[in-house]
Design a protein around this motif. Structure first.
Motif, PDB file in Angstrom:
ATOM      1  N   TRP A 170       0.829  -1.205   0.000  1.00  0.00           N
ATOM      2  CA  TRP A 170       0.000   0.000   0.000  1.00  0.00           C
ATOM      3  C   TRP A 170       0.864   1.256   0.000  1.00  0.00           C
ATOM      4  O   TRP A 170       0.569   2.233  -0.682  1.00  0.00           O
ATOM      5  CB  TRP A 170      -0.936  -0.009   1.214  1.00  0.00           C
ATOM      6  CG  TRP A 170      -1.765   1.232   1.375  1.00  0.00           C
ATOM      7  CD1 TRP A 170      -1.620   2.208   2.318  1.00  0.00           C
ATOM      8  CD2 TRP A 170      -2.865   1.652   0.548  1.00  0.00           C
ATOM      9  NE1 TRP A 170      -2.560   3.202   2.152  1.00  0.00           N
ATOM     10  CE2 TRP A 170      -3.341   2.881   1.069  1.00  0.00           C
ATOM     11  CE3 TRP A 170      -3.489   1.104  -0.562  1.00  0.00           C
ATOM     12  CZ2 TRP A 170      -4.414   3.562   0.507  1.00  0.00           C
ATOM     13  CZ3 TRP A 170      -4.562   1.789  -1.121  1.00  0.00           C
ATOM     14  CH2 TRP A 170      -5.013   2.995  -0.591  1.00  0.00           C
ATOM     15  N   GLN A 189       1.990   1.828  -3.484  1.00  0.00           N
ATOM     16  CA  GLN A 189       0.862   2.267  -4.315  1.00  0.00           C
ATOM     17  C   GLN A 189       0.613   3.760  -4.121  1.00  0.00           C
ATOM     18  O   GLN A 189       0.297   4.472  -5.079  1.00  0.00           O
ATOM     19  CB  GLN A 189      -0.392   1.462  -3.967  1.00  0.00           C
ATOM     20  CG  GLN A 189      -0.352   0.015  -4.430  1.00  0.00           C
ATOM     21  CD  GLN A 189      -1.603  -0.751  -4.057  1.00  0.00           C
ATOM     22  OE1 GLN A 189      -2.624  -0.159  -3.693  1.00  0.00           O
ATOM     23  NE2 GLN A 189      -1.547  -2.067  -4.133  1.00  0.00           N
ATOM     24  N   GLN A 190       0.775   4.236  -2.898  1.00  0.00           N
ATOM     25  CA  GLN A 190       0.569   5.662  -2.613  1.00  0.00           C
ATOM     26  C   GLN A 190       1.696   6.534  -3.156  1.00  0.00           C
ATOM     27  O   GLN A 190       1.557   7.758  -3.246  1.00  0.00           O
ATOM     28  CB  GLN A 190       0.434   5.877  -1.103  1.00  0.00           C
ATOM     29  CG  GLN A 190      -0.747   5.158  -0.476  1.00  0.00           C
ATOM     30  CD  GLN A 190      -2.042   5.440  -1.200  1.00  0.00           C
ATOM     31  OE1 GLN A 190      -2.508   6.572  -1.200  1.00  0.00           O
ATOM     32  NE2 GLN A 190      -2.613   4.430  -1.834  1.00  0.00           N
ATOM     33  N   TYR A 201      -7.235  -1.007  -3.176  1.00  0.00           N
ATOM     34  CA  TYR A 201      -5.954  -1.667  -2.922  1.00  0.00           C
ATOM     35  C   TYR A 201      -5.814  -2.922  -3.774  1.00  0.00           C
ATOM     36  O   TYR A 201      -4.805  -3.117  -4.464  1.00  0.00           O
ATOM     37  CB  TYR A 201      -5.865  -2.007  -1.435  1.00  0.00           C
ATOM     38  CG  TYR A 201      -4.720  -2.898  -1.047  1.00  0.00           C
ATOM     39  CD1 TYR A 201      -3.407  -2.447  -1.132  1.00  0.00           C
ATOM     40  CD2 TYR A 201      -4.947  -4.195  -0.563  1.00  0.00           C
ATOM     41  CE1 TYR A 201      -2.344  -3.266  -0.755  1.00  0.00           C
ATOM     42  CE2 TYR A 201      -3.893  -5.008  -0.187  1.00  0.00           C
ATOM     43  CZ  TYR A 201      -2.593  -4.540  -0.281  1.00  0.00           C
ATOM     44  OH  TYR A 201      -1.549  -5.346   0.088  1.00  0.00           O
TER      45      TYR A 201
END
Length: 493
Positions: free
Chosen positions: A267, A270-271, A304
């Motif tokens: 995560w 991904q951010q 997600y």
């Protein structure tokens, strides 16, 4: 790629493939020799991305280390009992320049390959190895400050993590690339991301790569995160990925970043600009064989999950066919590739190959294809090509006990897809070595007063049920060990 919500990627071991082609052609083969028929086949199978592993220039130092390392030699001989020195090309991740290897045809051949892929609707993915370079990379002489330095004491105490190299101003002690949990990779040198000049240089390399392909798979991407880098090296860098991904997308706005990432940092990356991150968690839970943690993993938010790269094997992991029985293999594949995200397949997976090929090798072993596995994947790929699964909406489904005291429902994993015109697909897998029963409530209000035909796309099974009964009590299922259904739902008055 962006108009496909859940694309498919095929990883090619470039050097091994070209070695095989060379044997067929009777001469050295390059990227230009990859047959159009093979690209047509991959496009016809429904792929959106082709990842060509190890196309970049490597050097003599990496090759020498690969050929002399005794632990690696044992692995190579396990893969190739008839191993020859020329089979050991050196790791494709010990890079000396982000230019295409001359042996493959150079940058011009890659550009032609990219054009051939594009004509078939295929996008090109290549490697980016951000953490380290080869020991004979030109920066060692021209910019030694780009690398993590070591001391005589560190070299004496940790010879596995440091090496002495020749520089313009004399001998240098530099750190091997590594992660915080393992010894260094002896054919690499660690880049120092606490140095802003190193970050700038690597961002420039990425911009160059982004002009040659449509996306990159970033090797061990989490090692650059400030907390991880500081824990490993005792020096804290500024964040690299947000800056680098933003800069690259100014060069190539649709550019795709896929991260190899572990330690629950998916995560986080991904951010920081990654389109997709490896889903090692699902892989490990499927390998463990316990369905409940698999089901719990699939409860995560769709924002997600849609950015996870789902795989059964890759160049780092053991071959699926070599590590689990065929029924388990099939059940795990149905789960892996029928959930949201990027569907990631590996060359040789469809043929049921069992021997992993190290990225240091340029030749693979001869293995007889497994016809049953081939037929299974042929069927599965036909399912995954359907717009309902590539572009549709996914929903996890709860399984209910078939009767009081029957806990076998806990082994079942179920979900549904809905297409743009209300096409429906229902996936149910019994991920256990025993028979299991359950009821599933279908999220299909349109089946009221309808007769529902459930046709299994992976077998000849077909059932007819009344929609009102399904809405009232649910769909009853009784599945054998490691069995599955992938139903399409057709309605008739």
């Amino acid at each position: 790629m962006m108009n496909v919500r859940h694309p498919m990627l095929y990883q090619v071991n470039t050097r091994v493939w070209l070695t095989s082609l060379s044997q067929t052609l009777g001469r050295p083969a390059g990227l230009d020799d990859i047959p159009d028929a093979e690209l047509d086949r991959l496009a016809g199978q429904g792929f959106d991305w082709i990842w060509f592993l190890s196309v970049w220039q490597t050097g003599a130092a990496g090759q020498r280390i690969s050929r002399e390392n005794p632990d690696w030699q044992k692995e190579f001989k396990d893969t190739l009992p008839d191993l020859r020195m020329e089979d050991i090309g050196g790791s494709g991740f010990a890079i000396t320049a982000y230019t295409v290897s001359a042996a493959l045809g150079g940058d011009a051949a890659l550009a032609r390959l990219r054009q051939r892929l594009a004509k078939r609707g295929l996008k090109l993915m290549l490697d980016f190895v951000p953490n380290h370079m080869a020991p004979d990379h030109p920066w060692v002489e021209d910019h030694p400050e780009y690398f993590v330095p070591g001391t005589e004491d560190q070299l004496a105490r940790e010879p596995q993590n440091y090496m002495e190299v020749k520089g313009k101003t004399g001998d240098l002690i530099l750190a091997h690339g590594r992660d915080p949990y393992f010894p260094g990779w002896p054919d690499t040198l660690q880049l120092d991301y606490s140095n802003p000049a190193t970050q700038e240089a690597m961002a420039c390399e990425l911009e160059k790569i982004a002009r040659q392909c449509d996306g990159v798979r970033c090797d061990m991407a989490m090692l650059l995160l400030p907390d991880v880098f500081e824990r490993t090296w005792g020096r804290r860098p500024e964040s690299f990925w947000p800056m680098a991904t933003e800069r690259v997308r100014k060069v190539n706005p649709g550019f795709c970043f896929m991260a190899e990432v572990y330690w629950d940092l998916e995560w986080t990356l991904q951010q920081q600009g990654f389109n997709y991150t490896y889903d090692k968690r699902l892989y490990d839970r499927l390998r463990a064989g316990d369905p409940r943690p698999v089901r719990e993993h699939l409860q995560a938010e769709l924002d997600y999950q849609g950015k996870l790269a789902r795989f059964m094997e890759n160049h780092d992991e053991p071959r699926a066919a070599g590590t689990c029985d065929l029924p388990v293999h099939k059940a795990a594949a149905v789960i892996t590739y029928s959930v949201p995200g990027l569907r990631f397949f590996h060359q040789g997976q469809f043929e049921g190959k069992k021997k992993r090929i190290s990225p240091h090798l340029v030749r693979g072993p001869e293995e007889t294809p497994d016809q049953e596995i081939q037929e299974f994947y042929d069927q599965l790929l036909e399912v995954l090509k359907k717009p309902t699964v590539k572009r549709g909406e996914w929903q996890r489904l709860d399984c209910q006990p078939a009767w009081e005291g029957n806990g076998s429902w806990d082994a079942l994993i179920a979900h549904a897809w809905e297409g743009s015109h209300h096409e429906r697909m229902l996936v149910v897998v019994n991920y256990a070595p025993h028979q299991s029963q359950c009821y599933i409530r279908l999220p299909c209000p349109e089946i009221k007063d309808q007769t529902v035909h459930l046709d299994d796309t992976l077998s000849s099974a077909s059932y007819v049920r009344e929609g009102n009964e399904l809405l009232a009590g649910g769909l009853y299922l009784d599945l054998g060990p490691w069995s599955y259904h992938v139903f399409t739902l057709d309605l008739k008055k």
